[in-house]
Design a protein around this motif. Structure first.
Motif, PDB file in Angstrom:
ATOM      1  N   GLY A 129       0.790  -1.224   0.000  1.00 54.14           N
ATOM      2  CA  GLY A 129       0.000   0.000   0.000  1.00 54.14           C
ATOM      3  C   GLY A 129       0.822   1.273   0.000  1.00 54.14           C
ATOM      4  O   GLY A 129       0.263   2.384  -0.030  1.00 54.14           O
ATOM      5  N   ILE A 130       2.135   1.144   0.028  1.00 54.85           N
ATOM      6  CA  ILE A 130       3.011   2.321   0.028  1.00 54.85           C
ATOM      7  C   ILE A 130       3.359   2.686  -1.417  1.00 54.85           C
ATOM      8  O   ILE A 130       3.947   1.888  -2.146  1.00 54.85           O
ATOM      9  CB  ILE A 130       4.294   2.042   0.831  1.00 54.85           C
ATOM     10  CG1 ILE A 130       3.930   1.731   2.288  1.00 54.85           C
ATOM     11  CG2 ILE A 130       5.244   3.225   0.754  1.00 54.85           C
ATOM     12  CD1 ILE A 130       5.113   1.325   3.137  1.00 54.85           C
ATOM     13  N   ARG A 131       3.024   3.866  -1.814  1.00 54.17           N
ATOM     14  CA  ARG A 131       3.169   4.275  -3.213  1.00 54.17           C
ATOM     15  C   ARG A 131       4.612   4.178  -3.703  1.00 54.17           C
ATOM     16  O   ARG A 131       4.870   3.767  -4.832  1.00 54.17           O
ATOM     17  CB  ARG A 131       2.652   5.711  -3.386  1.00 54.17           C
ATOM     18  CG  ARG A 131       2.694   6.212  -4.826  1.00 54.17           C
ATOM     19  CD  ARG A 131       2.006   7.570  -4.937  1.00 54.17           C
ATOM     20  NE  ARG A 131       2.662   8.563  -4.120  1.00 54.17           N
ATOM     21  CZ  ARG A 131       3.728   9.277  -4.494  1.00 54.17           C
ATOM     22  NH1 ARG A 131       4.252   9.079  -5.699  1.00 54.17           N
ATOM     23  NH2 ARG A 131       4.262  10.174  -3.707  1.00 54.17           N
ATOM     24  N   LYS A 132       5.576   4.517  -2.864  1.00 57.62           N
ATOM     25  CA  LYS A 132       6.964   4.541  -3.298  1.00 57.62           C
ATOM     26  C   LYS A 132       7.682   3.200  -3.096  1.00 57.62           C
ATOM     27  O   LYS A 132       8.869   3.086  -3.396  1.00 57.62           O
ATOM     28  CB  LYS A 132       7.718   5.655  -2.564  1.00 57.62           C
ATOM     29  CG  LYS A 132       7.253   7.050  -2.969  1.00 57.62           C
ATOM     30  CD  LYS A 132       8.076   8.125  -2.288  1.00 57.62           C
ATOM     31  CE  LYS A 132       7.634   9.515  -2.717  1.00 57.62           C
ATOM     32  NZ  LYS A 132       8.434  10.576  -2.058  1.00 57.62           N
TER      33      LYS A 132
ATOM     34  N   ASN B 231       8.957  -4.773  -9.017  1.00 56.91           N
ATOM     35  CA  ASN B 231       9.155  -4.887 -10.468  1.00 56.91           C
ATOM     36  C   ASN B 231       9.205  -3.520 -11.146  1.00 56.91           C
ATOM     37  O   ASN B 231       8.803  -3.376 -12.304  1.00 56.91           O
ATOM     38  CB  ASN B 231       8.031  -5.711 -11.102  1.00 56.91           C
ATOM     39  CG  ASN B 231       8.403  -7.184 -11.195  1.00 56.91           C
ATOM     40  OD1 ASN B 231       9.565  -7.541 -11.052  1.00 56.91           O
ATOM     41  ND2 ASN B 231       7.425  -8.024 -11.432  1.00 56.91           N
ATOM     42  N   GLY B 232       9.608  -2.515 -10.400  1.00 56.89           N
ATOM     43  CA  GLY B 232       9.726  -1.184 -10.965  1.00 56.89           C
ATOM     44  C   GLY B 232       8.400  -0.496 -11.228  1.00 56.89           C
ATOM     45  O   GLY B 232       8.336   0.549 -11.844  1.00 56.89           O
ATOM     46  N   LYS B 233       7.299  -1.090 -10.742  1.00 57.44           N
ATOM     47  CA  LYS B 233       5.978  -0.526 -11.009  1.00 57.44           C
ATOM     48  C   LYS B 233       5.476   0.263  -9.806  1.00 57.44           C
ATOM     49  O   LYS B 233       5.799  -0.049  -8.659  1.00 57.44           O
ATOM     50  CB  LYS B 233       4.985  -1.641 -11.353  1.00 57.44           C
ATOM     51  CG  LYS B 233       5.347  -2.413 -12.619  1.00 57.44           C
ATOM     52  CD  LYS B 233       4.343  -3.514 -12.876  1.00 57.44           C
ATOM     53  CE  LYS B 233       4.713  -4.304 -14.126  1.00 57.44           C
ATOM     54  NZ  LYS B 233       3.775  -5.416 -14.380  1.00 57.44           N
ATOM     55  N   ASP B 234       4.686   1.264 -10.068  1.00 56.03           N
ATOM     56  CA  ASP B 234       4.095   2.080  -9.016  1.00 56.03           C
ATOM     57  C   ASP B 234       2.580   1.898  -9.092  1.00 56.03           C
ATOM     58  O   ASP B 234       1.878   2.672  -9.732  1.00 56.03           O
ATOM     59  CB  ASP B 234       4.479   3.555  -9.211  1.00 56.03           C
ATOM     60  CG  ASP B 234       3.842   4.447  -8.154  1.00 56.03           C
ATOM     61  OD1 ASP B 234       3.372   3.901  -7.150  1.00 56.03           O
ATOM     62  OD2 ASP B 234       3.812   5.660  -8.350  1.00 56.03           O
ATOM     63  N   ASN B 235       2.090   0.828  -8.482  1.00 57.37           N
ATOM     64  CA  ASN B 235       0.648   0.558  -8.500  1.00 57.37           C
ATOM     65  C   ASN B 235       0.205   0.120  -7.116  1.00 57.37           C
ATOM     66  O   ASN B 235      -0.314  -0.976  -6.913  1.00 57.37           O
ATOM     67  CB  ASN B 235       0.297  -0.521  -9.531  1.00 57.37           C
ATOM     68  CG  ASN B 235       1.074  -1.811  -9.312  1.00 57.37           C
ATOM     69  OD1 ASN B 235       2.087  -1.828  -8.626  1.00 57.37           O
ATOM     70  ND2 ASN B 235       0.580  -2.886  -9.882  1.00 57.37           N
ATOM     71  N   ALA B 236       0.436   0.972  -6.150  1.00 52.68           N
ATOM     72  CA  ALA B 236       0.148   0.647  -4.757  1.00 52.68           C
ATOM     73  C   ALA B 236      -1.294   0.204  -4.570  1.00 52.68           C
ATOM     74  O   ALA B 236      -2.212   0.718  -5.215  1.00 52.68           O
ATOM     75  CB  ALA B 236       0.439   1.866  -3.882  1.00 52.68           C
ATOM     76  N   HIS B 237      -1.468  -0.779  -3.693  1.00 56.30           N
ATOM     77  CA  HIS B 237      -2.814  -1.251  -3.382  1.00 56.30           C
ATOM     78  C   HIS B 237      -2.897  -1.603  -1.902  1.00 56.30           C
ATOM     79  O   HIS B 237      -2.084  -2.361  -1.383  1.00 56.30           O
ATOM     80  CB  HIS B 237      -3.183  -2.486  -4.213  1.00 56.30           C
ATOM     81  CG  HIS B 237      -4.520  -3.053  -3.831  1.00 56.30           C
ATOM     82  ND1 HIS B 237      -5.699  -2.435  -4.191  1.00 56.30           N
ATOM     83  CD2 HIS B 237      -4.869  -4.153  -3.111  1.00 56.30           C
ATOM     84  CE1 HIS B 237      -6.714  -3.139  -3.716  1.00 56.30           C
ATOM     85  NE2 HIS B 237      -6.240  -4.180  -3.062  1.00 56.30           N
TER      86      HIS B 237
END
Length: 238
Positions: free
Chosen positions: A130-133, A137-143
């Motif tokens: 859940g942490i955006r940063k 895999n180099g992706k920014d898809n926090a959930h």
């Protein structure tokens, strides 16, 4: 891995863990139209009985019986589950991929160290996903899933809540019986706790749990945060 959005995402250290602890609940919510995904952290390559190939085939059969839409297996080492950045990141990637509403993991207190380790890894990944940063895999898809609950594998613990599984105990037993290499004695099998009346013990536990809440069968769960009760506080009108 397709990455469908899941209502329920359940993690286990080995294939059959989830079925033992919450097979009835998974079947119940799948029958109600919810999307269920199972994720096994290891291939159970060190199991006393069976092979990775046979366990994989049995796991898929069990998932199909329960109505699980997808089952995935990570490549973390059996008996090598530790709280490392690699293990946390691997689980966080699965959480972000399936975007679940609710996550389940084994209860931390269990005779098998892998089950407790799986619980701790999922707890850390639940937060990190859940942490955006936080990078996976180099992706920014926090959930951030809504809830994290814990099911029991071995032992009987006082639950924080129960799910009535009376109508799905037969289906749960079928899913466990799909693991013939684990629960049945074959020509090349060795005696383990699983081959010595284990399914019967699970059924007895679920019956006892059901008795506690006035049902025939139930599965018990634990949580680290209070549950909010609204519409079902008093119960259904007769």
């Amino acid at each position: 891995m397709k990455g469908i959005k899941a209502d329920i995402l359940a993690f286990g250290a080995h294939a059959d863990d989830i079925e033992i602890g919450m097979g009835g609940t998974a079947a119940k919510y799948a029958a109600a139209g919810q999307t269920i995904v199972f994720c096994d952290l290891t291939k159970a390559e060190l199991s006393s009985n069976g092979t990775v190939a046979s366990r994989t085939e049995e796991a898929q059969k069990a998932a199909d019986l329960l109505g699980v839409q997808e089952r995935v297996t990570l490549d973390l080492p059996d008996r090598g589950l530790f709280l490392t950045q690699e293990s946390i990141r691997s689980v966080a990637e699965i959480i972000r991929l399936y975007q679940p509403k609710v996550i389940f993991a084994p209860y931390e207190k269990d005779r098998h160290p892998d089950h407790g380790a799986c619980s701790r890894i999922v707890q850390e990944a639940f937060f990190s996903a859940g942490i955006r940063k936080y990078e996976t895999n180099g992706k920014d898809n926090a959930h951030k899933a809504d809830r994290l609950y814990f099911y029991m594998i071995n032992g009987f613990h006082s639950p924080d809540f129960c799910v009535d599984t009376s109508d799905f105990m037969h289906t749960k037993k079928q899913s466990l019986q799909a693991y013939r290499s684990q629960f049945e004695m074959g020509a090349d099998s060795v005696v383990t706790p699983l081959t010595s009346g284990y399914i019967e013990a699970v059924e007895a536990r679920d019956r006892m749990m059901g008795k506690e809440v006035g049902q025939t069968f139930a599965e018990g769960f634990l949580t680290t945060v209070p549950l909010l009760i609204e519409h079902d506080l008093i119960g259904d009108k007769e």
